[in-house]
Design a protein around this motif. Structure first.
Motif, PDB file in Angstrom:
ATOM      1  N   GLY A  84       0.799  -0.873  -0.366  1.00  0.00           N
ATOM      2  CA  GLY A  84       0.395  -0.296  -0.165  1.00  0.00           C
ATOM      3  C   GLY A  84       0.753   1.161  -0.096  1.00  0.00           C
ATOM      4  N   VAL A  85       0.090   2.330  -0.134  1.00  0.00           N
ATOM      5  CA  VAL A  85       0.753   3.829   0.266  1.00  0.00           C
ATOM      6  C   VAL A  85       0.584   4.624   1.597  1.00  0.00           C
ATOM      7  N   ALA A  86       1.940   4.871   2.300  1.00  0.00           N
ATOM      8  CA  ALA A  86       1.357   5.699   3.601  1.00  0.00           C
ATOM      9  C   ALA A  86       0.503   4.551   4.455  1.00  0.00           C
ATOM     10  N   GLY A  87       0.417   3.341   4.816  1.00  0.00           N
ATOM     11  CA  GLY A  87      -0.773   2.953   4.891  1.00  0.00           C
ATOM     12  C   GLY A  87      -1.897   2.547   4.507  1.00  0.00           C
ATOM     13  N   TYR A  88      -1.949   3.416   3.523  1.00  0.00           N
ATOM     14  CA  TYR A  88      -3.673   2.341   2.471  1.00  0.00           C
ATOM     15  C   TYR A  88      -3.375   1.776   1.430  1.00  0.00           C
ATOM     16  N   ARG A  89      -4.410   0.404   1.179  1.00  0.00           N
ATOM     17  CA  ARG A  89      -5.095   0.411  -0.309  1.00  0.00           C
ATOM     18  C   ARG A  89      -4.871   1.439  -0.757  1.00  0.00           C
ATOM     19  N   ILE A  90      -4.901   1.302  -2.145  1.00  0.00           N
ATOM     20  CA  ILE A  90      -5.551   1.974  -3.286  1.00  0.00           C
ATOM     21  C   ILE A  90      -6.469   1.137  -4.051  1.00  0.00           C
ATOM     22  N   GLU A  91      -7.475   2.058  -4.322  1.00  0.00           N
ATOM     23  CA  GLU A  91      -8.741   1.271  -5.697  1.00  0.00           C
ATOM     24  C   GLU A  91      -8.346   1.932  -6.382  1.00  0.00           C
ATOM     25  N   VAL A  92      -9.275   1.454  -7.642  1.00  0.00           N
ATOM     26  CA  VAL A  92      -9.686   2.276  -9.266  1.00  0.00           C
ATOM     27  C   VAL A  92     -11.780   2.353  -9.315  1.00  0.00           C
ATOM     28  N   VAL A  93     -11.953   3.374  -9.499  1.00  0.00           N
ATOM     29  CA  VAL A  93     -13.831   3.062  -9.806  1.00  0.00           C
ATOM     30  C   VAL A  93     -13.274   3.624 -11.078  1.00  0.00           C
ATOM     31  N   THR A  94     -13.743   3.068 -12.073  1.00  0.00           N
ATOM     32  CA  THR A  94     -13.617   3.496 -13.617  1.00  0.00           C
ATOM     33  C   THR A  94     -15.215   3.921 -14.018  1.00  0.00           C
ATOM     34  N   ALA A  95     -15.262   4.854 -15.147  1.00  0.00           N
ATOM     35  CA  ALA A  95     -16.650   5.849 -15.377  1.00  0.00           C
ATOM     36  C   ALA A  95     -16.623   5.581 -17.099  1.00  0.00           C
ATOM     37  N   ASP A  96     -17.664   5.691 -17.144  1.00  0.00           N
ATOM     38  CA  ASP A  96     -17.293   5.576 -18.925  1.00  0.00           C
ATOM     39  C   ASP A  96     -18.137   6.745 -19.515  1.00  0.00           C
ATOM     40  N   MET A  97     -17.126   7.667 -20.041  1.00  0.00           N
ATOM     41  CA  MET A  97     -18.008   8.593 -21.083  1.00  0.00           C
ATOM     42  C   MET A  97     -18.712   8.631 -21.710  1.00  0.00           C
ATOM     43  N   GLY A  98     -18.409   7.574 -22.324  1.00  0.00           N
ATOM     44  CA  GLY A  98     -18.759   7.762 -24.208  1.00  0.00           C
ATOM     45  C   GLY A  98     -17.701   8.298 -25.069  1.00  0.00           C
ATOM     46  N   GLU A  99     -18.387   9.253 -25.753  1.00  0.00           N
ATOM     47  CA  GLU A  99     -16.916   9.974 -26.654  1.00  0.00           C
ATOM     48  C   GLU A  99     -18.478  11.534 -26.253  1.00  0.00           C
ATOM     49  N   SER A 100     -18.608  11.933 -24.962  1.00  0.00           N
ATOM     50  CA  SER A 100     -19.872  12.780 -24.379  1.00  0.00           C
ATOM     51  C   SER A 100     -18.784  13.413 -23.877  1.00  0.00           C
ATOM     52  N   THR A 101     -18.598  14.949 -23.759  1.00  0.00           N
ATOM     53  CA  THR A 101     -17.669  15.798 -22.869  1.00  0.00           C
ATOM     54  C   THR A 101     -18.801  16.068 -21.445  1.00  0.00           C
ATOM     55  N   ASP A 102     -19.648  15.977 -22.402  1.00  0.00           N
ATOM     56  CA  ASP A 102     -20.869  16.959 -21.132  1.00  0.00           C
ATOM     57  C   ASP A 102     -21.003  15.299 -19.808  1.00  0.00           C
ATOM     58  N   ARG A 103     -20.751  14.417 -20.566  1.00  0.00           N
ATOM     59  CA  ARG A 103     -21.015  12.578 -19.897  1.00  0.00           C
ATOM     60  C   ARG A 103     -19.763  12.967 -18.809  1.00  0.00           C
ATOM     61  N   ALA A 104     -18.710  13.183 -19.295  1.00  0.00           N
ATOM     62  CA  ALA A 104     -16.939  13.154 -18.741  1.00  0.00           C
ATOM     63  C   ALA A 104     -17.883  14.229 -17.704  1.00  0.00           C
ATOM     64  N   VAL A 105     -18.086  15.556 -17.922  1.00  0.00           N
ATOM     65  CA  VAL A 105     -18.320  16.394 -16.363  1.00  0.00           C
ATOM     66  C   VAL A 105     -18.850  15.567 -15.661  1.00  0.00           C
ATOM     67  N   ALA A 106     -20.113  15.109 -16.392  1.00  0.00           N
ATOM     68  CA  ALA A 106     -21.704  14.291 -15.131  1.00  0.00           C
ATOM     69  C   ALA A 106     -21.309  13.565 -14.485  1.00  0.00           C
ATOM     70  N   GLU A 107     -20.241  12.399 -14.727  1.00  0.00           N
ATOM     71  CA  GLU A 107     -19.391  11.461 -14.249  1.00  0.00           C
ATOM     72  C   GLU A 107     -17.819  12.073 -13.173  1.00  0.00           C
ATOM     73  N   ALA A 108     -17.409  13.227 -13.809  1.00  0.00           N
ATOM     74  CA  ALA A 108     -16.904  13.758 -12.781  1.00  0.00           C
ATOM     75  C   ALA A 108     -17.478  14.055 -11.517  1.00  0.00           C
ATOM     76  N   GLN A 109     -18.544  14.483 -11.677  1.00  0.00           N
ATOM     77  CA  GLN A 109     -19.683  15.300 -10.841  1.00  0.00           C
ATOM     78  C   GLN A 109     -20.089  14.314  -9.629  1.00  0.00           C
ATOM     79  N   ARG A 110     -20.528  13.452 -10.716  1.00  0.00           N
ATOM     80  CA  ARG A 110     -21.081  11.216  -9.019  1.00  0.00           C
ATOM     81  C   ARG A 110     -19.559  11.248  -8.947  1.00  0.00           C
ATOM     82  N   LEU A 111     -18.740  10.989  -9.134  1.00  0.00           N
ATOM     83  CA  LEU A 111     -17.749  10.757  -8.349  1.00  0.00           C
ATOM     84  C   LEU A 111     -17.133  11.109  -7.693  1.00  0.00           C
TER      85      LEU A 111
END
Length: 427
Positions: A84-111
């Motif tokens: 781990g890093v500094a005592g933490y385990r790291i995990e990754v969550v993915t999100a699909d934006m398709g081909e839409s910038t608006d969807r990328a922004v929406a996914e970022a806000q959701r995360l």
């Protein structure tokens, strides 16, 4: 002392002795036992979650998006395997934006809003990277890290302390290609072919600016900007051919590059005219085997067949085991994106956003498959080598085609200065 009490005391002492001996063989959770490797440690402070947004469902960009994800995940898997890093385990969550910038922004806000994720990486799409950079600058409650987007605005004009980048921009791409032409005295005239959107326009601007600085004697005699996804490149090739340049520099990619090279071959532009192709390893080079002439020059992020180091071999083995494929450009920059966040968290001692940004402000470094990478503090940009070589065919290359006579060019030599970054940000 009566006998029953004496027997009870003996039993109690024996039990305490057994427990004491057992305790001598145990360590506090998360602490490696003496002689154990760091990988034996277990994180005890919790989990830090990183977000990764990309074009995972895009018909045209899915391959590159998945290569970025694989490289990113390898960096995280290495960190977790080392305790781990500094005592933490790291995990990754993915999100699909398709081909839409608006969807990328929406996914970022959701995360950020729903998952509380503060460290978000965006993959290949430059428009989405700029949109998230602006959002992060306004909200100031998450950091956006560009894994592959080449727009100079990500950490330049739209940049802030809440943005970072693992990949070079069109400024450094143009500088690398111009640097390579420094001693190519036979090249006196150049034509540029680039896709007709921000990336292509910026590529042309930045290449011309750097070429004018390094080779002021070279003239640009033609610029062509075919629309993205153009199937018929004949008019653009004919226009270039009419200008009779010594060199054709291209920034088109994927199917567009194949269509351009086919038209160039059919109209007779090649093999008589020297080509300089940016990004021959965006996808596997074997896709260009039937159309890319030997002797063409090309840039590449990770010509792994020409990098003879144990670190490169280790990464290649991990990537093949994970994907059953060979690494391409996005594989390397995805790894950089994950690694720079890992090292920033390590330096910060936690995943606290302010602490991670402060760590990036002071600069972090790490060893990658192609050598040492430095993330400079003024714009949080990863600086490592970028490569130029000459196209060759042969059994020694994956898929029978690769780059020979590969030359590394240090990105730090062609990057915008920190003073220039401050100026374009209005500072």
């Amino acid at each position: 002392m009566n006998r029953p009490l004496f027997r009870w005391l003996l039993a109690a002492l024996a039990g305490m002795l057994v427990l004491g001996l057992a305790a001598c063989g145990q360590e506090e959770e998360g602490t490696p036992q003496p002689g154990a490797s760091p990988a034996a440690a277990s994180p005890t402070r919790g989990t830090i979650t990183l977000g990764l947004i990309d074009m995972f469902s895009s018909a045209t960009q899915q391959y590159i998006a998945n290569s970025i994800r694989a490289g990113f995940e390898i960096a995280i898997e290495e960190a977790n395997a080392a305790g781990g890093v500094a005592g933490y385990r790291i995990e990754v969550v993915t999100a699909d934006m398709g081909e839409s910038t608006d969807r990328a922004v929406a996914e970022a806000q959701r995360l950020v809003n729903e998952r509380g994720i503060r460290l978000i990486t965006i993959g290949i799409n430059s428009g989405a990277a700029v949109a998230l950079a602006e959002l992060a600058k306004n909200r100031q409650d998450f950091l956006v890290n560009g894994a592959f987007a080449t727009t100079r605005r990500l950490t330049g004009e739209s940049g802030s302390r809440w943005a970072a980048r693992a990949n070079i921009s069109t400024v450094e791409i143009g500088g690398t290609m111009a640097q390579f032409l420094r001693d190519k005295s036979q090249i006196r005239t150049v034509a540029i072919v680039a896709p007709d959107y921000e990336y292509g326009r910026h590529f042309a601007e930045d290449f011309k600016a750097q070429l004018g600085r390094i080779r002021p004697d070279v003239r640009v005699v033609r610029e062509e900007f075919p629309p993205l996804g153009a199937r018929d490149m004949t008019p653009h090739v004919a226009a270039v051919q009419a200008a009779r340049p010594d060199l054709v520099v291209t920034a088109v990619f994927g199917g567009d590059l194949i269509n351009f090279l086919r038209a160039a071959r059919d109209l007779g532009l090649t093999p008589g005219t020297q080509l300089f192709i940016h990004g021959v390893d965006l996808v596997k080079m074997e896709t260009l085997r039937d159309v890319l002439p030997d002797g063409s020059w090309g840039t590449a992020w990770y010509p792994f067949w020409a990098v003879s180091s144990q670190a490169s071999q280790d990464f290649l083995n991990k990537y093949r085991a994970k994907t059953n494929d060979i690494p391409v450009a996005g594989s390397l920059t995805g790894y950089y994106a994950g690694k720079m966040l890992v090292e920033a968290i390590r330096k910060a001692g936690s995943g606290d956003l302010a602490a991670v940004i402060s760590a990036l402000d002071s600069g972090v470094e790490f060893d990658g498959p192609v050598g040492r990478v430095s993330v400079r503090g003024c714009d949080h940009m990863a600086l490592g080598p970028f490569y130029v070589g000459e196209v060759r065919r042969g059994s020694e290359y994956p898929g029978g085609i690769g780059l020979a006579n590969v030359v590394p060019i240090q990105v730090s030599q062609v990057a915008r200065s920190c003073e220039e970054i401050a100026r374009v940000r209005g500072g």
